[in-house]
Design an enzyme around this catalytic site. Structure first.
Site, short mmCIF file in Angstrom:
data_model
loop_
_atom_site.label_atom_id
_atom_site.label_comp_id
_atom_site.label_asym_id
_atom_site.label_seq_id
_atom_site.Cartn_x
_atom_site.Cartn_y
_atom_site.Cartn_z
N ILE A 122 66.45 1.76 13.97
CA ILE A 122 65.32 1.18 14.69
C ILE A 122 65.88 0.81 16.06
O ILE A 122 66.93 0.19 16.16
CB ILE A 122 64.73 -0.04 13.94
CG1 ILE A 122 63.60 -0.69 14.75
CG2 ILE A 122 65.75 -1.07 13.57
CD1 ILE A 122 62.85 -1.80 13.96
N SER A 123 65.19 1.24 17.12
CA SER A 123 65.70 1.00 18.48
C SER A 123 65.68 -0.49 18.80
O SER A 123 64.88 -1.25 18.26
CB SER A 123 64.83 1.75 19.50
OG SER A 123 64.85 3.12 19.24
#
Ligand code: SAM
Length: 213
Positions: free
Chosen positions: A62-63
């Site tokens: 997940i960024s």
């Protein structure tokens, strides 16, 4: 009364994003509303709001919040827009987009991630999101063209099908470059031309597929 620690940590994340130069009030409000810890695996929940990417399984991430905010800000999503996202991952960025747009179509190539994201999106109560398991480098021609396209994995070059599915007046944001280092690129389609603007350096997981790596 029990303190909402998610709320407290979101406030602090929003302050940090403002400090890093994120100005778009709609983007900040959307990120304030989405409980990011829901999208992060159990053992990492305490780090959900900190400024780094986190593993979500299947060797994907997940960024970090800044990258979600920056790419969304650059996309300039309007409330009537139809958005295509390539790389659903956990479904966090999809949820942020769902608060900003009329419809969000999201493609994920890894079935277990897509299924998890579908469950979370349902749990959040969104009825304007469709997620499919598919190679997103082909885009989603059945439901396109799109006002906005966001690619959340690094491409060696911009997949042509995505440019073909971008409406006039549309904007496409993607990381483009090497496998481990890319530049954020913005495409704007005007009636006359396709304008390409280079942004900052980033490091995304690779876009794997027919028109990717
Ligand atoms: N935005 C996501 C989130 O909020 O959790 C994180 C996305 S992660 C950085 C990139 C995702 O792109 C991974 O889940 C990966 O499996 C997916 N991906 C890579 N190549 C793809 C392709 N050709 N089509 C669809 N998804 C792809």
């Amino acid at each position: 009364m029990k303190r909402d620690s998610g709320r407290y940590r979101r406030d602090s994340m929003i302050r940090s994003l403002k400090g890093k130069g994120i100005r778009d009030a709609r983007v900040l409000a959307a990120m304030q509303r989405i409980p990011r810890h829901i999208f992060v695996p159990g053992t990492l929940k305490s780090q959900a709001y900190s400024e780094h990417a986190l593993p979500i399984g299947a060797e994907q991430t997940i960024s970090q919040p800044y990258i979600v905010a920056r790419t969304t800000e650059w996309l300039q999503v309007g409330s009537q827009d139809s958005v295509l996202e390539i790389g659903t991952g956990s479904g966090y960025h999809t949820s942020v987009l769902a608060l900003l747009a009329r419809r969000v179509f999201s493609l994920e190539r890894i079935p277990e991630l897509a299924r998890g994201a579908i469950d979370r999106i349902r749990e959040m109560g969104f009825d304007n999101v469709k997620i499919q398991i598919f190679d997103g480098t082909f885009g989603w021609s059945d439901v396109g063209p799109f006002d906005r396209i966001l690619v959340t994995a690094g491409a060696p070059k911009t997949p042509k099908p995505l440019l073909d599915q971008l409406k006039v007046g549309g904007r496409l944001v993607l990381p483009e470059g090497d496998r481990d280092r890319q530049k954020l690129i913005l495409y704007e389609r005007t009636p006359e031309a396709l304008i390409r603007t280079e942004g900052e350096s980033v490091a995304f997981v690779p876009l794997i597929g027919r028109h990717g790596w």
